[in-house]
Design a protein around this motif. Structure first.
Motif, PDB file in Angstrom:
ATOM      1  N   THR A 113      10.966   0.805   4.287  1.00  0.00           N
ATOM      2  CA  THR A 113      10.683   0.440   5.683  1.00  0.00           C
ATOM      3  C   THR A 113      10.884  -1.058   5.877  1.00  0.00           C
ATOM      4  O   THR A 113      10.594  -1.841   4.972  1.00  0.00           O
ATOM      5  N   LEU A 145      -5.908   0.533  12.082  1.00  0.00           N
ATOM      6  CA  LEU A 145      -5.956  -0.464  13.156  1.00  0.00           C
ATOM      7  C   LEU A 145      -4.977  -1.619  12.931  1.00  0.00           C
ATOM      8  O   LEU A 145      -4.643  -2.347  13.861  1.00  0.00           O
ATOM      9  N   GLY A 146      -4.534  -1.775  11.680  1.00  0.00           N
ATOM     10  CA  GLY A 146      -3.703  -2.928  11.310  1.00  0.00           C
ATOM     11  C   GLY A 146      -2.484  -3.132  12.202  1.00  0.00           C
ATOM     12  O   GLY A 146      -2.292  -4.215  12.765  1.00  0.00           O
ATOM     13  N   LEU A 147      -1.680  -2.087  12.372  1.00  0.00           N
ATOM     14  CA  LEU A 147      -0.440  -2.251  13.150  1.00  0.00           C
ATOM     15  C   LEU A 147      -0.719  -2.449  14.645  1.00  0.00           C
ATOM     16  O   LEU A 147       0.066  -3.095  15.334  1.00  0.00           O
ATOM     17  N   GLY A 204      -7.061   2.006   4.177  1.00  0.00           N
ATOM     18  CA  GLY A 204      -6.547   1.741   5.538  1.00  0.00           C
ATOM     19  C   GLY A 204      -7.487   2.246   6.618  1.00  0.00           C
ATOM     20  O   GLY A 204      -8.255   3.172   6.403  1.00  0.00           O
ATOM     21  N   SER A 205      -7.418   1.609   7.783  1.00  0.00           N
ATOM     22  CA  SER A 205      -8.276   2.025   8.892  1.00  0.00           C
ATOM     23  C   SER A 205      -7.455   2.555  10.065  1.00  0.00           C
ATOM     24  O   SER A 205      -7.994   3.161  10.985  1.00  0.00           O
ATOM     25  N   ASP A 235      -0.380   9.730   7.119  1.00  0.00           N
ATOM     26  CA  ASP A 235      -1.083  10.561   6.148  1.00  0.00           C
ATOM     27  C   ASP A 235      -2.501  10.000   6.010  1.00  0.00           C
ATOM     28  O   ASP A 235      -2.718   9.005   5.319  1.00  0.00           O
ATOM     29  N   TYR A 238      -3.866   5.553  14.446  1.00  0.00           N
ATOM     30  CA  TYR A 238      -2.828   6.536  14.093  1.00  0.00           C
ATOM     31  C   TYR A 238      -2.381   6.310  12.644  1.00  0.00           C
ATOM     32  O   TYR A 238      -2.040   5.193  12.251  1.00  0.00           O
ATOM     33  N   ARG A 239      -2.377   7.374  11.865  1.00  0.00           N
ATOM     34  CA  ARG A 239      -1.936   7.284  10.476  1.00  0.00           C
ATOM     35  C   ARG A 239      -1.065   8.478  10.157  1.00  0.00           C
ATOM     36  O   ARG A 239      -1.359   9.586  10.602  1.00  0.00           O
ATOM     37  N   LYS A 260       0.823  -1.228   0.000  1.00  0.00           N
ATOM     38  CA  LYS A 260       0.000   0.000   0.000  1.00  0.00           C
ATOM     39  C   LYS A 260       0.843   1.258   0.000  1.00  0.00           C
ATOM     40  O   LYS A 260       0.543   2.233  -0.656  1.00  0.00           O
ATOM     41  N   TYR A 261       1.915   1.237   0.798  1.00  0.00           N
ATOM     42  CA  TYR A 261       2.717   2.455   0.963  1.00  0.00           C
ATOM     43  C   TYR A 261       3.987   2.429   0.107  1.00  0.00           C
ATOM     44  O   TYR A 261       5.041   2.874   0.531  1.00  0.00           O
ATOM     45  N   SER A 266      -3.868   7.018   3.517  1.00  0.00           N
ATOM     46  CA  SER A 266      -4.278   5.751   4.123  1.00  0.00           C
ATOM     47  C   SER A 266      -5.708   5.396   3.718  1.00  0.00           C
ATOM     48  O   SER A 266      -6.013   4.264   3.360  1.00  0.00           O
ATOM     49  N   ILE A 270       7.454   4.497   0.565  1.00  0.00           N
ATOM     50  CA  ILE A 270       7.560   5.930   0.881  1.00  0.00           C
ATOM     51  C   ILE A 270       8.292   6.210   2.189  1.00  0.00           C
ATOM     52  O   ILE A 270       8.750   7.318   2.435  1.00  0.00           O
ATOM     53  N   GLY A 271       8.360   5.209   3.067  1.00  0.00           N
ATOM     54  CA  GLY A 271       9.050   5.396   4.346  1.00  0.00           C
ATOM     55  C   GLY A 271       8.220   6.163   5.371  1.00  0.00           C
ATOM     56  O   GLY A 271       7.152   6.706   5.060  1.00  0.00           O
TER      57      GLY A 271
HETATM   58  P1  ADP Z   1      -3.542   1.681   7.972  1.00  0.00           P
HETATM   59  O1  ADP Z   1      -4.783   0.883   7.956  1.00  0.00           O
HETATM   60  O2  ADP Z   1      -3.770   3.162   7.868  1.00  0.00           O
HETATM   61  O3  ADP Z   1      -2.519   1.184   7.001  1.00  0.00           O
HETATM   62  P2  ADP Z   1      -1.817   0.682  10.059  1.00  0.00           P
HETATM   63  O4  ADP Z   1      -2.074   0.580  11.525  1.00  0.00           O
HETATM   64  O5  ADP Z   1      -1.596  -0.581   9.321  1.00  0.00           O
HETATM   65  O6  ADP Z   1      -3.003   1.512   9.473  1.00  0.00           O
HETATM   66  O7  ADP Z   1      -0.551   1.629   9.869  1.00  0.00           O
HETATM   67  C1  ADP Z   1      -0.510   2.862  10.526  1.00  0.00           C
HETATM   68  C2  ADP Z   1       0.211   3.898   9.664  1.00  0.00           C
HETATM   69  O8  ADP Z   1       1.605   3.567   9.581  1.00  0.00           O
HETATM   70  C3  ADP Z   1      -0.268   3.961   8.230  1.00  0.00           C
HETATM   71  O9  ADP Z   1      -1.379   4.812   8.093  1.00  0.00           O
HETATM   72  C4  ADP Z   1       0.958   4.498   7.495  1.00  0.00           C
HETATM   73  O10 ADP Z   1       0.987   5.893   7.612  1.00  0.00           O
HETATM   74  C5  ADP Z   1       2.120   3.926   8.307  1.00  0.00           C
HETATM   75  N1  ADP Z   1       2.720   2.708   7.687  1.00  0.00           N
HETATM   76  C6  ADP Z   1       2.490   1.432   8.028  1.00  0.00           C
HETATM   77  N2  ADP Z   1       3.230   0.588   7.310  1.00  0.00           N
HETATM   78  C7  ADP Z   1       3.960   1.357   6.462  1.00  0.00           C
HETATM   79  C8  ADP Z   1       4.942   1.070   5.466  1.00  0.00           C
HETATM   80  N3  ADP Z   1       5.320  -0.176   5.179  1.00  0.00           N
HETATM   81  N4  ADP Z   1       5.495   2.114   4.820  1.00  0.00           N
HETATM   82  C9  ADP Z   1       5.136   3.383   5.110  1.00  0.00           C
HETATM   83  N5  ADP Z   1       4.217   3.714   6.043  1.00  0.00           N
HETATM   84  C10 ADP Z   1       3.634   2.714   6.719  1.00  0.00           C
END
Ligand code: ADP
Length: 337
Positions: free
Chosen positions: A325, A299-301, A296-297, A287, A284-285, A241-242, A291, A269-270
């Protein structure tokens, strides 16, 4: 609060007044002495029954509370019961105050969470509503847009569905309802299959996704296979996605003695250093718009972190803006921590 000294002084005062009054009306020494003693007993009795005993009862209630909460200290050294009672009250008050502060904080977290959830649900719901209304108002007969609008509505519904699934996951994890099914299994085929399942998505976004791991040797780990698959998929999904078109994503697994090390590395994108400590927080996101655009929501991480920590490990992240990353974690191979 009346002290014991004050109580005795008061008894003596009442007795002296009683004695002096008796002597004034009947100047017989013996009778005055009897009245004096009687006054002492009476005043002490009054104070005992109406002041001291009720206070003792309160003290017992406070002490019982003390046992129940195991927070309040037992203050036995004081010779003055009233002093002890007041100290116990103060300690109890402090404990209640701390409880109230904690509850207010939790209330804040809860309403912030609810605010975020309703906001996340509202966006795709309103968008779907708008699309359906436009279709009903005539666009359904317009061959140029009708399929496109329906596809967009479907996309929103899919987003709502995945958001709900993630919400259910996070609430089950945080309430302690989600139990890990730990067992020994070979992690290599599981990860290889997860990478194969992500190939279509990677292809759509023109990202080259590869798997790096031991060719034919099994790498047995002790963990919850389904949950670890969820972690790998989530990290790969983010990596894709990123990333910009033409980027690469590598999922690797290696033998690190009594642990297996799993990493997902992208050339995307980092993440800027100031965001790194917060990306595992719910919602937390970095951008928000980007997202949301990629579904994106936020919540994934948070889910990934919970699952990895439930396996007795921690998730690490290294990132450079514009370069890429890497997320990494380990899983026990022995089941012994
Ligand atoms: P989302 O559903 O928005 O992807 P996540 O909890 O998975 O939510 O990730 C939180 C935020 O971390 C993302 O919105 C993005 O900004 C950043 N992020 C996560 N993984 C990456 C990645 N591999 N490269 C760049 N940014 C990332």
């Amino acid at each position: 609060m009346y002290s014991l000294r004050f109580q005795l002084l008061l008894s003596a005062l009442i007795a002296a007044v009683g004695g002096a009054t008796a002597f004034y009306f009947h100047p017989s020494f013996l009778l005055s002495l009897v009245i004096l003693l009687g006054s002492v007993l009476l005043s002490y009795g009054i104070l005992y029954f109406f002041v001291y005993r009720p206070l003792l009862r309160i003290q017992r209630v406070v002490d019982a509370q003390e046992d129940k909460l195991s927070v309040l200290r037992f203050i036995a050294s004081s010779s003055d019961e009233f002093q002890r009672l007041s100290t116990s009250f103060n300690t109890m008050l402090e404990s209640f105050r701390a409880d109230i502060i904690r509850m207010k904080k939790l209330e804040g977290v809860r309403s912030e969470f609810l605010g975020n959830v309703s906001h996340e649900l509202r966006t795709p719901l309103f968008s779907t509503q708008g699309l359906i209304e436009t279709l009903l108002h005539g666009a359904v007969d317009d061959k140029k847009v009708n399929r496109d609008f329906l596809a967009k509505a479907l996309n929103n519904i899919e987003r709502l569905n995945s958001l709900l699934e993630e919400l259910i996951d996070i609430s089950r994890i945080e309430s302690g309802e989600m139990k890990l099914r730990l067992r020994y299994f070979d992690i290599v085929p599981m990860l290889r299959a997860a990478v194969a399942d992500m190939q279509t998505y990677a292809g759509q976004r023109e990202i080259v996704l590869t798997f790096v791991g031991p060719a034919d040797t099994p790498l047995e780990v002790f963990g919850d296979k389904e949950r670890l698959r969820q972690v790998a998929v989530n990290l790969m999904e983010n990596a894709i996605k990123y990333s910009e078109k033409g980027g690469t994503v590598v999922l690797s697994v290696s033998d690190a003695g009594d642990r297996a090390e799993i990493a997902v590395k992208d050339t995307g994108i980092g993440i800027a250093p100031q965001h790194l400590p917060r990306i595992f927080e719910r919602f937390y996101r970095v951008d928000k718009d980007r997202s949301r655009d990629v579904g994106g929501s936020g919540l994934g991480l948070a889910i990934v972190k919970h699952i990895v920590e439930a396996h007795g490990s921690t998730i690490s992240v290294k990132s450079t803006v514009g370069i890429g990353t890497t997320f990494a974690f380990t899983v026990s191979r022995t089941g012994v921590e």
